[in-house]
Design an enzyme around this catalytic site. Structure first.
Site, PDB file in Angstrom:
ATOM      1  N   PHE A  43       0.875  -1.187   0.000  1.00 43.95           N
ATOM      2  CA  PHE A  43       0.000   0.000   0.000  1.00 43.95           C
ATOM      3  C   PHE A  43       0.903   1.226   0.000  1.00 43.95           C
ATOM      4  O   PHE A  43       1.787   1.351   0.856  1.00 43.95           O
ATOM      5  CB  PHE A  43      -0.879   0.055   1.254  1.00 43.95           C
ATOM      6  CG  PHE A  43      -1.580   1.398   1.406  1.00 43.95           C
ATOM      7  CD1 PHE A  43      -2.877   1.578   0.944  1.00 43.95           C
ATOM      8  CD2 PHE A  43      -0.930   2.491   1.971  1.00 43.95           C
ATOM      9  CE1 PHE A  43      -3.503   2.816   1.055  1.00 43.95           C
ATOM     10  CE2 PHE A  43      -1.558   3.730   2.088  1.00 43.95           C
ATOM     11  CZ  PHE A  43      -2.840   3.896   1.634  1.00 43.95           C
ATOM     12  N   GLU A  44       0.686   2.108  -0.941  1.00 44.18           N
ATOM     13  CA  GLU A  44       1.371   3.407  -0.931  1.00 44.18           C
ATOM     14  C   GLU A  44       0.475   4.397  -1.645  1.00 44.18           C
ATOM     15  O   GLU A  44      -0.119   4.056  -2.673  1.00 44.18           O
ATOM     16  CB  GLU A  44       2.686   3.374  -1.736  1.00 44.18           C
ATOM     17  CG  GLU A  44       3.794   2.528  -1.184  1.00 44.18           C
ATOM     18  CD  GLU A  44       5.016   2.462  -2.112  1.00 44.18           C
ATOM     19  OE1 GLU A  44       4.851   2.480  -3.346  1.00 44.18           O
ATOM     20  OE2 GLU A  44       6.125   2.400  -1.583  1.00 44.18           O
ATOM     21  N   VAL A  45       0.363   5.596  -1.104  1.00 49.58           N
ATOM     22  CA  VAL A  45      -0.136   6.726  -1.882  1.00 49.58           C
ATOM     23  C   VAL A  45       0.998   7.733  -1.815  1.00 49.58           C
ATOM     24  O   VAL A  45       1.483   8.041  -0.719  1.00 49.58           O
ATOM     25  CB  VAL A  45      -1.418   7.342  -1.280  1.00 49.58           C
ATOM     26  CG1 VAL A  45      -1.961   8.442  -2.204  1.00 49.58           C
ATOM     27  CG2 VAL A  45      -2.484   6.291  -1.039  1.00 49.58           C
TER      28      VAL A  45
END
Ligand SMILES: Nc1nc2c(ncn2[C@@H]2O[C@H](COP(=O)(O)OP(=O)(O)O)[C@@H](O)[C@H]2O)c(=O)[nH]1
Ligand SMILES: [Mg+2]
Length: 477
Positions: A364-366
């Site tokens: 998960f990365e933004v």
């Protein structure tokens, strides 16, 4: 005789009742589905929703989202770099007025065309749009409870991005469904899929049907998914054999190594990705447990964040024995890239001498693509790549991204998305506070929350940034 009359009266009463019932049923309508221009439904895919010519899904595709000129934010206008590879524009067959007439446009698209052209990359206009349409961040903010309509406000120049194989189709379908249901169905952000093999028709058909924005499919060039010429093949092979014997997870896999190197150094430089300024990485088989009431891309952009996470943990040391040595060499060679206000305390307990193995979990990365494309980040990646640890060990993209974020960015440029409740096997982030979980209609079990357990590094992030841990965290340790 009297009995006969009563029977006739009863028959007449039943007939009248039946007629009345029939009248009401045939003249009733659902108030929630307004009649628009003689058509029913203003919601995507509903009865009477626009029929897409040639669409075998029977017109169930959502109409195109109003994400055109003037609503993007950033210095890389979407149209500047032509999209490459296979692109399936959502609702591209729709006549323009039909695809847009039933969806309220975001604030800035009311501007005349020449104004919107001028607005691209214009800081004043961006912040004005943001100020006019503040995001509801808490349950008391106006607009918080409206999770039905297309979200008002500007859209960022952003995309979801997924690296996947054709065989991952059903696992990624599951992830997309979660992301769309909890967030993107109201925003219509694009989705870029990348693969070292051409995507097949089934993958494209299934994913395009699920994504509310436009889908793009990119083939990774061989030089981004192969051994660089300076790698000693015999040495790399021996490492794989040794790791296999020691039962190190993915230790004997060549493709996993290409994947880690690609995610570390190349995904953000693919032609399709050059069109965007922000990304949200999604992997197959993830879960989202809570409603997302605001736009995480806007949170990142408006607060000048560059990287974000939901889970953090200690890396398996056998996969990265010399990663820190390479990093220290880079720090010595490039002191100009190291931030004065860095998060070294997240990575090291002795001021940088040794790595404590903490990293943000990168499935998960933004974050900011501009940052990943910066000289500082590219210099770091290239220094690591030269040292060969992607193949002579099994360096993961998670510690690589995390060390870069912690050293090259300012502390406050790294964000923890507590509101995004998330699962990737085997760990869960579930917000600690009960009221928050109820407000966000979460379906995660708080006992599963990994944040405060011994193997998580999230406490360090809180301490380093002087953030108070949420009430009740002690019960989840
Ligand atoms: N195209 C492609 N994608 C891959 C390959 N191996 C892994 N991936 C993708 O890379 C990401 C990470 O792989 P995954 O198997 O989830 O690794 P894990 O989460 O570390 O166990 C996922 O999005 C996978 O779909 C591969 O050989 N080719
Ligand atoms: Mg995975």
């Amino acid at each position: 005789m009297a009995t006969g009359n009563v029977r006739y009266v009863r028959y007449i009463a039943i007939a009248l009742f039946t007629l009345t019932l029939w009248y009401f049923v045939s003249h009733s309508k659902y108030d929630t589905i307004p009649i628009v221009d003689g058509k029913q439904a203003s919601f995507p895919g509903g009865p009477g929703a626009p029929q897409v010519p040639g669409d075998s899904s029977g017109g169930s595709k959502p109409p195109a989202f109003p994400q055109g000129e003037g609503v993007t934010v950033g210095d890389v206008p979407k149209d500047e770099t032509p999209l490459k590879d296979d692109t399936v524009p959502k609702g591209s067959n729709l006549p323009v007025d039909e695809s847009q007439s039933e969806i309220p446009p975001p604030a800035t698209s009311d501007l005349p065309k020449e104004d919107t052209e001028k607005a691209k990359g214009d800081e004043t206009t961006k912040s004005d749009a943001a100020a006019e349409m503040p995001m509801p961040l808490t349950p008391n903010d106006p607009g918080w409870s409206n999770l039905q309509d297309i979200a008002p406000g500007p859209r960022m120049n952003a995309t979801f991005v997924t690296l996947a194989r054709n065989s991952d189709v059903w696992e990624i379908a599951e992830s997309i469904r979660q992301v769309e249901d909890r967030f993107n169905r109201r925003y219509g952000y694009d989705w870029v899929f990348l693969n070292d093999q051409p995507f097949d028709d089934n993958f494209k058909k299934v994913t395009t049907s699920l994504v509310s924005g436009t889908t793009h499919y990119g083939l990774i060039p061989e030089e981004h998914w192969s051994f660089p010429e300076w790698i000693d093949q015999d040495k790399a092979k021996k490492v794989r054999e040794d790791m296999k014997e020691r039962k190190i997870i993915y230790g004997d896999s060549i493709s996993y190594r290409h994947m880690c190197r690609f995610e570390s150094g190349f995904f953000f430089r693919q032609p399709l990705m050059l069109n965007y300024e922000y990304y949200w990485r999604v992997e197959p088989s993830i879960k989202l447990f809570c409603d997302i009431h605001y736009d995480p891309f806007r949170v990142i952009a408006e607060n000048k964040k560059k990287y974000s996470f939901v889970l953090s943990l200690y890396e398996y040391i056998d996969t990265i024995p010399t990663l820190w040595d390479s990093t220290k060499k880079f720090m010595a060679n490039h002191p100009e890239h190291i931030s004065d206000d860095n998060s070294m305390a997240f990575l090291s307990d002795d001021g940088g001498e040794n790595y404590n193995k903490c990293h943000f979990w990168s499935n998960f990365e933004v974050g900011s693509l501009e940052w990943l494309r910066s000289k500082a980040y590219i210099d770091y990646f290239e220094a690591l790549d030269r040292d060969g640890g992607f193949f002579y060990e099994r360096w993961g993209d998670a510690p690589v991204h995390s060390i870069a974020a912690a050293l090259l960015l300012k502390k406050e440029e790294i964000h923890f998305f507590d509101d995004i409740a998330y699962y990737h096997v085997p760990f869960t982030h579930c917000p600690t506070g009960e009221q928050k979980r109820l407000d966000l209609r979460c379906h995660c079990d708080p006992k599963e929350n990994f944040d405060w357990k011994g193997y998580s590094c999230t406490s360090r992030y809180f301490e380093l940034n002087g953030i108070d841990k949420p009430a009740g965290y002690e019960e989840q340790t």
